[in-house]
Design a protein around this motif. Structure first.
Motif, PDB file in Angstrom:
ATOM      1  N   LEU A  79       0.247  -1.082   0.127  1.00  0.00           N
ATOM      2  CA  LEU A  79       0.409  -0.149   0.339  1.00  0.00           C
ATOM      3  C   LEU A  79       1.028   0.995   0.197  1.00  0.00           C
ATOM      4  N   ASN A  81       0.154   5.078   0.154  1.00  0.00           N
ATOM      5  CA  ASN A  81      -0.553   6.331   0.235  1.00  0.00           C
ATOM      6  C   ASN A  81       0.225   7.391   0.205  1.00  0.00           C
ATOM      7  N   ALA A 110      -5.753   8.740   4.462  1.00  0.00           N
ATOM      8  CA  ALA A 110      -3.775   7.561   4.755  1.00  0.00           C
ATOM      9  C   ALA A 110      -4.462   6.708   5.825  1.00  0.00           C
ATOM     10  N   THR A 113      -7.389   3.958   4.490  1.00  0.00           N
ATOM     11  CA  THR A 113      -6.346   3.078   3.173  1.00  0.00           C
ATOM     12  C   THR A 113      -5.835   2.899   4.324  1.00  0.00           C
ATOM     13  N   THR A 114      -4.808   2.670   5.357  1.00  0.00           N
ATOM     14  CA  THR A 114      -3.930   1.676   6.106  1.00  0.00           C
ATOM     15  C   THR A 114      -5.248   0.618   7.573  1.00  0.00           C
ATOM     16  N   ARG A 115      -6.327   1.400   7.630  1.00  0.00           N
ATOM     17  CA  ARG A 115      -6.805   0.214   8.765  1.00  0.00           C
ATOM     18  C   ARG A 115      -7.622  -0.777   7.880  1.00  0.00           C
ATOM     19  N   LEU A 118      -5.617  -3.902   6.272  1.00  0.00           N
ATOM     20  CA  LEU A 118      -4.601  -4.349   7.613  1.00  0.00           C
ATOM     21  C   LEU A 118      -5.405  -5.946   7.860  1.00  0.00           C
ATOM     22  N   ILE A 129       3.835  -1.091   3.898  1.00  0.00           N
ATOM     23  CA  ILE A 129       2.426  -0.069   4.234  1.00  0.00           C
ATOM     24  C   ILE A 129       3.866   1.244   3.841  1.00  0.00           C
ATOM     25  N   GLN A 131       4.148   5.185   3.816  1.00  0.00           N
ATOM     26  CA  GLN A 131       3.101   6.114   4.228  1.00  0.00           C
ATOM     27  C   GLN A 131       3.737   7.593   2.997  1.00  0.00           C
ATOM     28  N   SER A 158       2.127   6.059  12.020  1.00  0.00           N
ATOM     29  CA  SER A 158       2.673   5.421  11.511  1.00  0.00           C
ATOM     30  C   SER A 158       3.889   4.592  12.660  1.00  0.00           C
ATOM     31  N   VAL A 172       6.099  -1.347   7.897  1.00  0.00           N
ATOM     32  CA  VAL A 172       5.920   0.846   7.729  1.00  0.00           C
ATOM     33  C   VAL A 172       6.462   1.191   7.516  1.00  0.00           C
TER      34      VAL A 172
END
Length: 277
Positions: A79, A81, A110, A113-115, A118, A129, A131, A158, A172
């Motif tokens: 991902l 972001n 961000a 989309t992260t959540r 996961l 991930i 960012q 993050s 991350v």
């Protein structure tokens, strides 16, 4: 072959990365508010490319988009972001709506989309991930406080997230671009200027002129992106571009010096006297 989900894919660094990811042979779901610029790529790359019209500030739409990508490609490995904009405004100049929009896109977008990715990453016990923050996620300048607050928030969440998900094989990384010639500032909403803060805007542009930062080549950022994604143990933070490291060293040295100079106040708050060791 990796499967990517990239937001802010139609312009700036996102457009560069969209083309590079597809050229390298990976699968890509590319999200943007307007997917018109992405349509030729859909014809060129066929089933490896999925353009998605998406407003990342809409949490429900984000969750639906992630489900679509997972159903289409069988999962998301990476991902990125990248969606965001830059509000140039003194703190008092910015409107309430501008402040909310800045946080909703740069930070909450961000976060949504992260959540959303996961659960799938945890189930597979792997994932990356990335960012897209900014040098402004580490430093703050006049007339950019609202924008940089959104990046500082992204940095904090993050860093916490990285500690939470490391046990599941998820990495991350915060990408902190220094200076690249894109349309970020020119295509972002701006505040009405108040003459009371003319000095703040002048300080911002004077500081940029004297910073010594050299504009980087957006095209070569794709190589840096791939270096992070392919690294077995990527860092929590990576500057993109030169000059940023020196600026951070100077800023952090000043912060530490100030805290040391005012340590007597910290001790006073603790209830210590100047004679206490």
């Amino acid at each position: 072959m990796k499967t990517w989900f990239l937001t802010g894919a139609s312009r700036g660094l996102g457009a560069v990365w969209t083309n590079a990811i597809l050229a390298r042979g990976d699968r890509l779901a590319a999200a943007a508010r307007d997917t018109t610029e992405l349509e030729p790529l859909a014809e060129q790359y066929g089933e490896r490319f999925l353009p998605i019209k998406l407003d990342v500030s809409d949490a429900e739409a984000v969750r639906a988009a992630v489900k679509t990508v997972e159903a289409t490609f069988g999962g998301i490995d990476v991902l990125v972001n990248n969606a965001g904009h830059m509000l140039t405004a003194a703190v008092e100049e910015a409107t309430d709506d501008q402040i909310r929009a800045q946080m909703e896109v740069n930070y909450l977008g961000a976060l949504w989309t992260t959540r959303a990715v996961l659960p799938g990453m945890r189930a597979r016990r792997s994932g990356r991930i990335l960012q897209v923050s900014s040098l402004g996620g580490l430093l703050a300048y006049p007339a950019l406080g609202i924008y940089q607050a959104s990046k500082w928030a992204l940095e904090a969440v993050s860093e916490s997230l990285a500690a939470e998900v490391a046990a599941y094989g998820i990495h991350v990384t915060l990408i902190e671009p220094v200076m690249f010639p894109t349309t970020l500032m020119t295509q972002s909403p701006q505040s009405a200027k108040d003459p009371a803060y003319a000095h703040a805007h002048e300080a911002l542009y004077a500081g940029a002129a004297s910073s010594g930062f050299s504009p980087g080549n957006p095209a070569t950022t794709a190589d840096a992106l791939f270096a992070l994604v392919d690294a077995p143990e990527p860092p929590i933070r990576a500057l993109f571009g030169t000059g940023g490291l020196e600026a951070v060293r100077t800023e952090y040295a000043g912060r530490l010096a100030s805290l040391e100079n005012w340590d007597h106040v910290a001790r006073l708050a603790q209830g210590h006297t100047s004679d206490d060791q």
